[in-house]
Design a protein around this motif. Structure first.
Motif, short mmCIF file in Angstrom:
data_model
loop_
_atom_site.label_atom_id
_atom_site.label_comp_id
_atom_site.label_asym_id
_atom_site.label_seq_id
_atom_site.Cartn_x
_atom_site.Cartn_y
_atom_site.Cartn_z
N TYR A 260 -17.23 11.90 -19.42
CA TYR A 260 -15.86 12.37 -19.25
C TYR A 260 -15.87 13.67 -18.46
CZ TYR A 260 -17.06 15.20 -23.36
OH TYR A 260 -17.67 16.04 -24.24
N ILE A 261 -14.73 13.93 -17.85
CA ILE A 261 -14.55 15.16 -17.09
C ILE A 261 -14.20 16.27 -18.07
CG2 ILE A 261 -13.13 16.24 -15.32
CD1 ILE A 261 -12.72 13.50 -14.13
N HIS A 262 -14.76 17.44 -17.91
CA HIS A 262 -14.52 18.53 -18.83
C HIS A 262 -13.21 19.25 -18.56
CE1 HIS A 262 -18.30 18.42 -21.00
NE2 HIS A 262 -18.84 18.03 -19.87
N ASN A 263 -12.53 18.95 -17.49
CA ASN A 263 -11.24 19.56 -17.17
C ASN A 263 -10.14 18.61 -17.64
OD1 ASN A 263 -8.85 20.33 -15.80
ND2 ASN A 263 -10.07 21.42 -14.28
N ALA B 93 -9.99 12.74 -32.34
CA ALA B 93 -9.75 13.66 -33.46
C ALA B 93 -8.64 14.66 -33.14
CB ALA B 93 -11.04 14.41 -33.79
N TRP B 94 -8.34 14.88 -31.88
CA TRP B 94 -7.32 15.86 -31.48
C TRP B 94 -5.95 15.25 -31.25
CZ3 TRP B 94 -7.13 21.06 -31.27
CH2 TRP B 94 -8.32 21.74 -31.52
N ILE B 95 -5.86 13.95 -31.10
CA ILE B 95 -4.56 13.33 -30.80
C ILE B 95 -3.55 13.53 -31.94
CG2 ILE B 95 -3.42 11.13 -30.33
CD1 ILE B 95 -5.87 10.41 -28.63
N PRO B 96 -3.90 13.29 -33.22
CA PRO B 96 -2.92 13.53 -34.29
C PRO B 96 -2.46 14.99 -34.40
CG PRO B 96 -4.65 12.08 -35.08
CD PRO B 96 -5.09 12.58 -33.74
N PRO B 97 -3.34 15.99 -34.34
CA PRO B 97 -2.83 17.37 -34.41
C PRO B 97 -1.90 17.72 -33.24
CG PRO B 97 -5.19 17.37 -34.83
CD PRO B 97 -4.82 15.99 -34.40
N ILE B 98 -2.21 17.24 -32.05
CA ILE B 98 -1.33 17.52 -30.91
C ILE B 98 0.02 16.85 -31.12
CG2 ILE B 98 -1.01 17.11 -28.44
CD1 ILE B 98 -4.09 17.46 -28.17
N ALA B 99 0.02 15.63 -31.64
CA ALA B 99 1.29 14.93 -31.92
C ALA B 99 2.10 15.66 -32.98
CB ALA B 99 1.01 13.50 -32.35
N VAL B 100 1.44 16.19 -34.01
CA VAL B 100 2.15 16.93 -35.05
C VAL B 100 2.75 18.21 -34.49
CG1 VAL B 100 1.79 18.25 -37.20
CG2 VAL B 100 0.86 15.94 -36.97
N VAL B 101 2.02 18.91 -33.63
CA VAL B 101 2.53 20.14 -33.01
C VAL B 101 3.77 19.83 -32.15
CG1 VAL B 101 2.01 21.89 -31.25
CG2 VAL B 101 0.39 21.44 -33.08
N LEU B 102 3.69 18.77 -31.34
CA LEU B 102 4.85 18.40 -30.52
C LEU B 102 6.03 17.98 -31.39
CD1 LEU B 102 3.11 16.41 -27.65
CD2 LEU B 102 4.35 18.56 -27.44
N ALA B 103 5.77 17.22 -32.45
CA ALA B 103 6.86 16.79 -33.34
C ALA B 103 7.48 17.98 -34.07
CB ALA B 103 6.32 15.78 -34.35
N ALA B 104 6.67 18.95 -34.47
CA ALA B 104 7.21 20.13 -35.15
C ALA B 104 8.08 20.95 -34.20
CB ALA B 104 6.07 20.99 -35.69
N ILE B 105 7.68 21.05 -32.95
CA ILE B 105 8.50 21.77 -31.98
C ILE B 105 9.84 21.07 -31.81
CG2 ILE B 105 8.72 22.41 -29.54
CD1 ILE B 105 5.69 22.91 -29.56
N MET B 106 9.81 19.74 -31.68
CA MET B 106 11.06 18.99 -31.50
C MET B 106 11.93 19.04 -32.75
SD MET B 106 9.97 15.63 -29.42
CE MET B 106 8.48 15.68 -28.49
N ALA B 107 11.32 18.93 -33.93
CA ALA B 107 12.09 18.90 -35.17
C ALA B 107 12.71 20.25 -35.50
CB ALA B 107 11.19 18.44 -36.32
N PHE C 182 -7.86 13.60 -24.83
CA PHE C 182 -8.51 12.30 -24.86
C PHE C 182 -9.51 12.17 -26.00
CE2 PHE C 182 -7.14 12.48 -20.43
CZ PHE C 182 -6.40 11.31 -20.40
N MET C 183 -9.58 13.14 -26.87
CA MET C 183 -10.48 13.07 -28.01
C MET C 183 -9.69 12.56 -29.21
SD MET C 183 -12.65 16.52 -27.67
CE MET C 183 -13.75 16.79 -26.32
#
Length: 135
Positions: free
Chosen positions: A33-36, A104-118, A101-102
């Motif tokens: 994977y690309i590191h960027n 383990a990080w997809i659920p925390p990022i989704a929760v952060v976005l959902a908290a901002i929207m909510a 793309f990891m």
């Protein structure tokens, strides 16, 4: 192939650098994977996906910073500002590691976005079909 990969990317499961016959077994087992992070999004999802990612990120950060002081309680204000700063740091740190793309990080990022929207005042009322929507 409908359109060239530059519009829709190479796809989520496609290796951007497959193993070649001249590669050793060890180099084929190294991470592929690309590191960027932003470059990885552009490669995997293409221009369309990258622009959607930018739009979601910019709108979420803009809403978080512009409305944190109008959130209901002090707890809502802290949550909204904290999640907005967290999203900014995840995006900034993804320049070194592709967190988007990891698995383990997809659920925390989704929760952060959902908290901002909510927690953004007026967000739920502006969505058609939502409970408690203004007519």
């Amino acid at each position: 192939q409908i359109l060239p990969p530059r519009f829709f990317g190479i796809g989520m499961g496609s290796p951007y650098r497959p193993c070649l016959p001249m590669d050793s077994d060890i180099s084929c087992q190294l991470p592929k994977y690309i590191h960027n992070g932003p470059l990885a999004i552009l490669l995997r999802l293409g221009l369309v996906g990258f622009l959607a990612f930018l739009w979601i990120s910019v709108v979420s950060i803009k809403h978080g910073f512009s409305s944190w002081h109008r959130a209901g309680t002090i707890g809502d204000q802290i949550l909204l500002l904290g999640c907005t700063l967290t999203l900014m740091m995840i995006i900034f740190s993804s320049l070194l590691e592709p967190y988007f793309f990891m698995w383990a990080w997809i659920p925390p990022i989704a929760v952060v976005l959902a908290a901002i929207m909510a927690r953004t005042p007026g967000f739920r009322e502006s969505e058609p079909g939502m409970a408690g929507a203004k007519s």
